[in-house]
Design a protein around this motif. Structure first.
Motif, PDB file in Angstrom:
ATOM      1  N   TRP A   1       0.839  -1.195   0.000  1.00 30.14           N
ATOM      2  CA  TRP A   1       0.000   0.000   0.000  1.00 30.14           C
ATOM      3  C   TRP A   1       0.877   1.249   0.000  1.00 30.14           C
ATOM      4  CZ3 TRP A   1      -0.807   4.439   2.720  1.00 30.14           C
ATOM      5  CH2 TRP A   1      -2.028   5.089   2.523  1.00 30.14           C
TER       6      TRP A   1
ATOM      7  N   MET B   1       0.397   5.853  -0.396  1.00 33.93           N
ATOM      8  CA  MET B   1      -0.628   6.901  -0.298  1.00 33.93           C
ATOM      9  C   MET B   1      -0.827   7.710  -1.587  1.00 33.93           C
ATOM     10  SD  MET B   1       1.266   9.558   2.277  1.00 33.93           S
ATOM     11  CE  MET B   1       2.912  10.162   1.951  1.00 33.93           C
TER      12      MET B   1
ATOM     13  N   LYS C   1     -10.457   6.895  -6.629  1.00 36.98           N
ATOM     14  CA  LYS C   1     -10.524   8.369  -6.518  1.00 36.98           C
ATOM     15  C   LYS C   1      -9.887   8.997  -7.758  1.00 36.98           C
ATOM     16  CE  LYS C   1      -8.683   8.442  -2.374  1.00 36.98           C
ATOM     17  NZ  LYS C   1      -7.996   9.070  -1.211  1.00 36.98           N
TER      18      LYS C   1
ATOM     19  N   GLY D   1      10.337  22.011  -2.145  1.00 38.11           N
ATOM     20  CA  GLY D   1      10.214  23.006  -1.080  1.00 38.11           C
ATOM     21  C   GLY D   1       8.845  22.929  -0.440  1.00 38.11           C
TER      22      GLY D   1
ATOM     23  N   SER E   1       5.133  24.159   0.608  1.00 37.03           N
ATOM     24  CA  SER E   1       4.079  24.923  -0.081  1.00 37.03           C
ATOM     25  C   SER E   1       3.965  26.338   0.487  1.00 37.03           C
ATOM     26  CB  SER E   1       2.748  24.187   0.046  1.00 37.03           C
ATOM     27  OG  SER E   1       2.482  23.868   1.403  1.00 37.03           O
TER      28      SER E   1
HETATM   29  C1  LIG Z   1       3.610  21.630   3.352  1.00 32.68           C
HETATM   30  C2  LIG Z   1       4.157  20.754   2.290  1.00 32.68           C
HETATM   31  N1  LIG Z   1       4.809  21.268   1.224  1.00 32.68           N
HETATM   32  C3  LIG Z   1       5.280  20.444   0.265  1.00 32.68           C
HETATM   33  N2  LIG Z   1       5.185  19.095   0.301  1.00 32.68           N
HETATM   34  C4  LIG Z   1       4.552  18.570   1.364  1.00 32.68           C
HETATM   35  C5  LIG Z   1       4.006  19.353   2.387  1.00 32.68           C
HETATM   36  N3  LIG Z   1       3.421  18.536   3.285  1.00 32.68           N
HETATM   37  C6  LIG Z   1       3.603  17.276   2.857  1.00 32.68           C
HETATM   38  N4  LIG Z   1       4.295  17.286   1.696  1.00 32.68           N
HETATM   39  C7  LIG Z   1       4.678  16.113   0.921  1.00 32.68           C
HETATM   40  O1  LIG Z   1       3.461  15.528   0.417  1.00 32.68           O
HETATM   41  C8  LIG Z   1       3.442  14.126   0.753  1.00 32.68           C
HETATM   42  C9  LIG Z   1       2.585  13.928   1.946  1.00 32.68           C
HETATM   43  C10 LIG Z   1       1.287  13.689   1.816  1.00 32.68           C
HETATM   44  C11 LIG Z   1       0.434  13.510   3.043  1.00 32.68           C
HETATM   45  N5  LIG Z   1      -0.609  12.562   2.716  1.00 32.68           N
HETATM   46  C12 LIG Z   1      -1.078  11.763   3.659  1.00 32.68           C
HETATM   47  O2  LIG Z   1      -0.697  11.846   4.818  1.00 32.68           O
HETATM   48  C13 LIG Z   1      -2.059  10.720   3.267  1.00 32.68           C
HETATM   49  C14 LIG Z   1      -2.324   9.702   4.185  1.00 32.68           C
HETATM   50  C15 LIG Z   1      -3.222   8.678   3.873  1.00 32.68           C
HETATM   51  C16 LIG Z   1      -3.478   7.621   4.848  1.00 32.68           C
HETATM   52  C17 LIG Z   1      -4.773   7.178   5.082  1.00 32.68           C
HETATM   53  C18 LIG Z   1      -5.024   6.173   6.032  1.00 32.68           C
HETATM   54  C19 LIG Z   1      -3.972   5.594   6.719  1.00 32.68           C
HETATM   55  F1  LIG Z   1      -4.194   4.617   7.610  1.00 32.68           F
HETATM   56  C20 LIG Z   1      -2.661   6.037   6.480  1.00 32.68           C
HETATM   57  C21 LIG Z   1      -2.416   7.041   5.553  1.00 32.68           C
HETATM   58  C22 LIG Z   1      -3.857   8.647   2.616  1.00 32.68           C
HETATM   59  C23 LIG Z   1      -3.585   9.682   1.699  1.00 32.68           C
HETATM   60  O3  LIG Z   1      -4.184   9.697   0.471  1.00 32.68           O
HETATM   61  C24 LIG Z   1      -2.707  10.723   2.011  1.00 32.68           C
HETATM   62  O4  LIG Z   1      -2.522  11.724   1.074  1.00 32.68           O
HETATM   63  C25 LIG Z   1       4.881  13.761   1.055  1.00 32.68           C
HETATM   64  O5  LIG Z   1       5.561  13.487  -0.131  1.00 32.68           O
HETATM   65  C26 LIG Z   1       5.366  15.038   1.727  1.00 32.68           C
HETATM   66  O6  LIG Z   1       6.771  15.166   1.658  1.00 32.68           O
END
Ligand SMILES: Cc1ncnc2c1ncn2[C@@H]1O[C@H](/C=C/CNC(=O)c2cc(-c3ccc(F)cc3)cc(O)c2O)[C@@H](O)[C@H]1O
Ligand SMILES: [Mg+2]
Length: 214
Positions: A38, A40, A46, A117, A119
């Protein structure tokens, strides 16, 4: 040394997808995530909703927050009109390095501008740095507690125009309660919830599509 999940996902793309064929890259990632590990990505279920919104908006300029491995950037870029471009922000350099290679395998380097970088740091600089006036579509898929502050920042920086579409992943799982509360109660947006499932599972999740009214 032990490989990371993004590295294993990239290896699956390079093994199973055809260079220059973005749909085979999307399929290879979905198969890897269903059969092996799995991850994300917005995923196939979706992803179909994302595809229909992109096709409907037919955007010249897209902003994505949170590239991760590049799955949704590739999926969006496949559907852009000839001069359409997507700018995708990713602050983890390791994830950015994997995403760059996934994007290259898909042959979409010309349509996808990956910026490394945070956001919050980049949103105020996008207009001057990339010559973008406003975005037709923004896909929010980064840290869930950044959706609301970044939306307010995009408003303040004049990156949204009347009719700009925000599409937010994970509004149920993991959930973005403060963002949902704001966007559904603000007179400046018209919102619609697209019920679906958390990628590769039967758990409920969904996308929130919001039109900025200016
Ligand atoms: C402010 C800032 N600036 C730039 N990059 C940024 C940033 N903040 C994060 N990132 C980047 O983006 C990604 C992170 C994405 C976060 N997504 C999730 O946490 C996520 C989690 C689940 C999930 C669901 C159920 C579970 F049990 C476990 C996980 C499903 C999802 O679809 C998600 O998107 C990652 O590559 C991070 O480096
Ligand atoms: Mg997500």
């Amino acid at each position: 040394t032990q490989s990371t999940r993004p590295q294993r996902l990239l290896a699956a793309v390079q093994k199973n997808a055809t260079r220059g064929d973005p749909r085979s890259v999307v399929l290879a990632i979905d198969q890897f995530c269903r059969q092996k590990e799995w991850a994300m990505n917005v995923g196939d279920e979706k992803g179909c909703i994302l595809d229909s919104v992109v096709s409907e908006v037919n955007p010249g300029a897209v902003l994505e927050l949170g590239t991760y491995c590049g799955y949704s950037a590739v999926r969006i870029a496949c559907l852009l009109p000839p001069h359409g471009k997507i700018i995708t922000l990713e602050f983890n350099p390791d994830n950015a390095a994997i995403a760059r290679q996934v994007i290259a395998w898909a042959g979409l380097e010309e349509k996808i501008q990956l910026v490394v970088g945070a956001s919050g740091d980049w949103i105020p600089k996008i207009k001057e740095q990339f010559g973008v006036k406003t975005f037709d579509l923004v896909f929010l898929d980064h840290w869930k507690d950044r959706y609301l502050p970044d939306t307010k920042l995009m408003e303040e920086c004049g990156l949204l125009r009347e009719g700009s579409i925000l599409l937010a992943d994970n509004v149920i799982c993991p959930g973005t309660p403060d963002y949902l509360e704001y966007i559904r109660n603000s007179p400046r947006y018209k919102s619609q919830y697209f019920k679906s499932h958390l990628e590769y599972t039967k758990v409920e999740d969904g996308l929130e599509k919001s039109v900025f009214l200016g």
